[in-house]
Design a protein around this motif. Structure first.
Motif, PDB file in Angstrom:
ATOM      1  N   GLU A  12     127.211  63.601  89.365  1.00 51.50           N
ATOM      2  CA  GLU A  12     126.977  62.595  90.401  1.00 51.50           C
ATOM      3  C   GLU A  12     125.490  62.355  90.661  1.00 51.50           C
ATOM      4  O   GLU A  12     125.014  61.218  90.677  1.00 51.50           O
ATOM      5  CB  GLU A  12     127.672  63.018  91.698  1.00 51.50           C
ATOM      6  N   GLN A  13     124.718  63.419  90.847  1.00 51.76           N
ATOM      7  CA  GLN A  13     123.300  63.281  91.184  1.00 51.76           C
ATOM      8  C   GLN A  13     122.500  62.682  90.023  1.00 51.76           C
ATOM      9  O   GLN A  13     121.696  61.773  90.212  1.00 51.76           O
ATOM     10  CB  GLN A  13     122.721  64.648  91.574  1.00 51.76           C
ATOM     11  N   ALA A  14     122.739  63.195  88.811  1.00 50.99           N
ATOM     12  CA  ALA A  14     122.005  62.699  87.648  1.00 50.99           C
ATOM     13  C   ALA A  14     122.319  61.241  87.372  1.00 50.99           C
ATOM     14  O   ALA A  14     121.429  60.448  87.028  1.00 50.99           O
ATOM     15  CB  ALA A  14     122.343  63.548  86.427  1.00 50.99           C
ATOM     16  N   VAL A  15     123.585  60.860  87.522  1.00 46.66           N
ATOM     17  CA  VAL A  15     123.991  59.471  87.289  1.00 46.66           C
ATOM     18  C   VAL A  15     123.331  58.535  88.297  1.00 46.66           C
ATOM     19  O   VAL A  15     122.804  57.477  87.944  1.00 46.66           O
ATOM     20  CB  VAL A  15     125.521  59.343  87.344  1.00 46.66           C
ATOM     21  N   ALA A  16     123.347  58.931  89.580  1.00 44.80           N
ATOM     22  CA  ALA A  16     122.757  58.097  90.625  1.00 44.80           C
ATOM     23  C   ALA A  16     121.260  57.894  90.390  1.00 44.80           C
ATOM     24  O   ALA A  16     120.732  56.783  90.532  1.00 44.80           O
ATOM     25  CB  ALA A  16     123.001  58.719  92.003  1.00 44.80           C
ATOM     26  N   GLU A  17     120.556  58.962  90.002  1.00 48.32           N
ATOM     27  CA  GLU A  17     119.121  58.877  89.771  1.00 48.32           C
ATOM     28  C   GLU A  17     118.814  57.995  88.567  1.00 48.32           C
ATOM     29  O   GLU A  17     117.888  57.168  88.599  1.00 48.32           O
ATOM     30  CB  GLU A  17     118.545  60.284  89.559  1.00 48.32           C
ATOM     31  N   LEU A  18     119.572  58.145  87.498  1.00 48.35           N
ATOM     32  CA  LEU A  18     119.339  57.351  86.288  1.00 48.35           C
ATOM     33  C   LEU A  18     119.615  55.872  86.549  1.00 48.35           C
ATOM     34  O   LEU A  18     118.853  54.996  86.112  1.00 48.35           O
ATOM     35  CB  LEU A  18     120.210  57.870  85.150  1.00 48.35           C
ATOM     36  N   ARG A  19     120.666  55.580  87.270  1.00 55.70           N
ATOM     37  CA  ARG A  19     120.982  54.179  87.572  1.00 55.70           C
ATOM     38  C   ARG A  19     119.911  53.559  88.465  1.00 55.70           C
ATOM     39  O   ARG A  19     119.522  52.404  88.291  1.00 55.70           O
ATOM     40  CB  ARG A  19     122.362  54.076  88.223  1.00 55.70           C
ATOM     41  N   ARG A  20     119.422  54.336  89.420  1.00 58.59           N
ATOM     42  CA  ARG A  20     118.367  53.833  90.305  1.00 58.59           C
ATOM     43  C   ARG A  20     117.104  53.505  89.503  1.00 58.59           C
ATOM     44  O   ARG A  20     116.497  52.435  89.669  1.00 58.59           O
ATOM     45  CB  ARG A  20     118.046  54.881  91.382  1.00 58.59           C
ATOM     46  N   LEU A  21     116.730  54.415  88.619  1.00 59.22           N
ATOM     47  CA  LEU A  21     115.537  54.215  87.806  1.00 59.22           C
ATOM     48  C   LEU A  21     115.708  53.014  86.870  1.00 59.22           C
ATOM     49  O   LEU A  21     114.793  52.200  86.706  1.00 59.22           O
ATOM     50  CB  LEU A  21     115.250  55.482  86.998  1.00 59.22           C
ATOM     51  N   ALA A  22     116.888  52.905  86.268  1.00 56.42           N
ATOM     52  CA  ALA A  22     117.142  51.788  85.353  1.00 56.42           C
ATOM     53  C   ALA A  22     117.099  50.455  86.079  1.00 56.42           C
ATOM     54  O   ALA A  22     116.578  49.464  85.544  1.00 56.42           O
ATOM     55  CB  ALA A  22     118.490  51.983  84.666  1.00 56.42           C
ATOM     56  N   MET A  23     117.636  50.414  87.280  1.00 56.61           N
ATOM     57  CA  MET A  23     117.579  49.172  88.066  1.00 56.61           C
ATOM     58  C   MET A  23     116.141  48.758  88.316  1.00 56.61           C
ATOM     59  O   MET A  23     115.784  47.581  88.184  1.00 56.61           O
ATOM     60  CB  MET A  23     118.312  49.351  89.407  1.00 56.61           C
ATOM     61  N   GLN A  24     115.306  49.716  88.683  1.00 53.00           N
ATOM     62  CA  GLN A  24     113.906  49.420  88.986  1.00 53.00           C
ATOM     63  C   GLN A  24     113.138  48.946  87.755  1.00 53.00           C
ATOM     64  O   GLN A  24     112.379  47.974  87.822  1.00 53.00           O
ATOM     65  CB  GLN A  24     113.230  50.663  89.571  1.00 53.00           C
ATOM     66  N   MET A  25     113.356  49.614  86.623  1.00 48.40           N
ATOM     67  CA  MET A  25     112.548  49.333  85.450  1.00 48.40           C
ATOM     68  C   MET A  25     113.090  48.182  84.599  1.00 48.40           C
ATOM     69  O   MET A  25     112.340  47.355  84.087  1.00 48.40           O
ATOM     70  CB  MET A  25     112.406  50.593  84.594  1.00 48.40           C
ATOM     71  N   ILE A  26     114.403  48.136  84.440  1.00 48.20           N
ATOM     72  CA  ILE A  26     115.003  47.113  83.585  1.00 48.20           C
ATOM     73  C   ILE A  26     115.219  45.813  84.339  1.00 48.20           C
ATOM     74  O   ILE A  26     115.124  44.722  83.772  1.00 48.20           O
ATOM     75  CB  ILE A  26     116.330  47.625  82.986  1.00 48.20           C
ATOM     76  N   GLY A  27     115.547  45.932  85.630  1.00 44.73           N
ATOM     77  CA  GLY A  27     115.720  44.731  86.435  1.00 44.73           C
ATOM     78  C   GLY A  27     117.093  44.110  86.361  1.00 44.73           C
ATOM     79  O   GLY A  27     117.243  42.899  86.539  1.00 44.73           O
ATOM     80  N   ILE A  28     118.132  44.929  86.102  1.00 49.01           N
ATOM     81  CA  ILE A  28     119.490  44.405  86.156  1.00 49.01           C
ATOM     82  C   ILE A  28     120.245  45.131  87.266  1.00 49.01           C
ATOM     83  O   ILE A  28     119.914  46.254  87.628  1.00 49.01           O
ATOM     84  CB  ILE A  28     120.231  44.561  84.814  1.00 49.01           C
TER      85      ILE A  28
END
Length: 370
Positions: A78-94
């Motif tokens: 749960e924690q790793a998934v949430a962090e990765l999705r947050r980072l991807a949203m910020q950097m990739i912009g989707i």
């Protein structure tokens, strides 16, 4: 290229990228240098890898316009998934709704089940070697169901840390694990994945791996391709997907709300089996009929015992039928606990909301089906 989706395999030391090729109808690996077969990209940090990925993907499409992005990781919690999705949203912009994270076992499953049926008619075995470790997984697929149901089986004795093993000792270890796995089950295919297989140390084991008509495949981009296949599957409706992967973190039930006035078995589907519990969230609105009771139906992917959970809305104001609007939210707190929240929204100015909220937790471990 047609539909643009991306699959990432995110490793501790190196990572890989695949995107969908609309002409060949399969994933294509993205090379570090165009025209080469160098696909491993130094990870360093997730941020640095994503920056490189954005540059390498430019010839294929705009990363922020990708229909779906799937990350394959060693362990998805749960924690790793949430962090990765947050980072991807910020950097990739989707948006978050187009970002998915799954374990490498699930990526293996996605890759195998998009191959010909002969590959997974019996069982498929994965040997992943890297970072001084050998990790072994058996994929079980029940192809007699619609959709097919897949599970990954791992045992402690199949996992080995090579440490200071010599090549001969590594060969003996792999051979022993292969004999143990093959001796108790029919196997259609074997996959050797990871930089640990780059050497020639497993020549004796290979004789066992190739025995009895098993097909053996070697490569290093299986997980990224599996992530890419999953990204394409996410564009389909749940009922159109060919299989469900039931991993340890996946919910084993389809969760639905019985539609009032449309027959006992008419359901509005809220959650689909095979969703990771920490991503299993849904909400809807419904109008209440005469009885202040909601019925939730939980249909298991395995077994015939359908669970029915009735929720009584104690204290709700008396109103004519279909003049009480309800907000219903469901989410899993763990793979075995489903939380239900219902709010009275009233019905406009005619029947104001009572501000009442009802909560219930369904413990599926007590139901014999989770």
């Amino acid at each position: 290229m047609g539909t643009f989706v991306i699959g990432f395999d995110l490793g501790n030391e190196t990572s890989q990228i695949c995107c969908w090729n609309g002409k060949s109808k399969e994933p294509v690996s993205v090379a570090v240098e165009p025209g080469t077969e160098k696909y491993r990209i130094p990870t360093e940090t997730t941020e640095s890898f994503l920056k490189k990925a954005m540059r390498l993907l430019k010839p294929y499409g705009k990363i922020h316009e990708a229909a779906d992005v799937v990350f394959s990781v060693e362990r998805a919690d749960e924690q790793a998934v949430a962090e990765l999705r947050r980072l991807a949203m910020q950097m990739i912009g989707i948006p978050e709704s187009r970002i998915f994270v799954q374990s490498r076992e699930e990526s293996f499953c996605a890759y195998v089940l998009h191959q010909s049926r002969e590959i997974w008619r019996h069982q498929a075995v994965l040997f992943a070697c890297g970072g001084g470790e050998l990790r072994s997984t058996v994929l079980n697929v029940n192809g007699r169901t619609i959709p097919a149901m897949a599970r990954a089986e791992k045992e402690e004795k199949w996992q080995v840390s090579f440490g200071d093993y010599t090549d001969t000792e590594k060969d003996l270890a792999l051979a022993g694990i292969a004999r143990d796995i093959f001796g108790s089950r029919p196997v259609s295919s074997v996959f050797l994945v990871g930089e640990g297989f780059d050497g020639k140390w497993y020549e004796e084991s290979l004789k066992i791996l190739c025995g009895a008509g098993k097909r053996v495949f070697a490569g290093n981009n299986l997980f990224a391709k599996g992530a890419c296949y999953r990204a394409m599957d996410e564009l389909k409706k749940p009922e159109e997907r060919a299989y469900v992967f039931l991993g340890e973190d996946k919910i084993p039930y389809n969760v639905g709300l019985r539609a009032p006035g449309a027959g006992r078995e008419s359901l509005y589907t809220l959650l689909n089996a095979g969703t990771s519990w920490y991503e299993a969230k849904a909400e809807c609105e419904a109008l209440l009929l005469e009885e202040p009771v909601l019925e939730f139906i939980l249909k298991p992917m395995q077994g015939n015992t359908t669970l029915r959970e009735s929720m009584t809305l104690t204290g709700i104001p008396e109103r004519p039928p279909r003049t009480t609007r309800l907000h219903i939210a469901v989410e899993f707190e763990s793979v075995e606990k489903l939380r239900i929240e219902v709010r009275d929204l009233g019905f406009g100015e005619l029947f104001p909301s009572s501000d009442l909220v009802w909560n219930e937790v369904v413990d599926l471990s007590q139901e014999g089906g989770a």
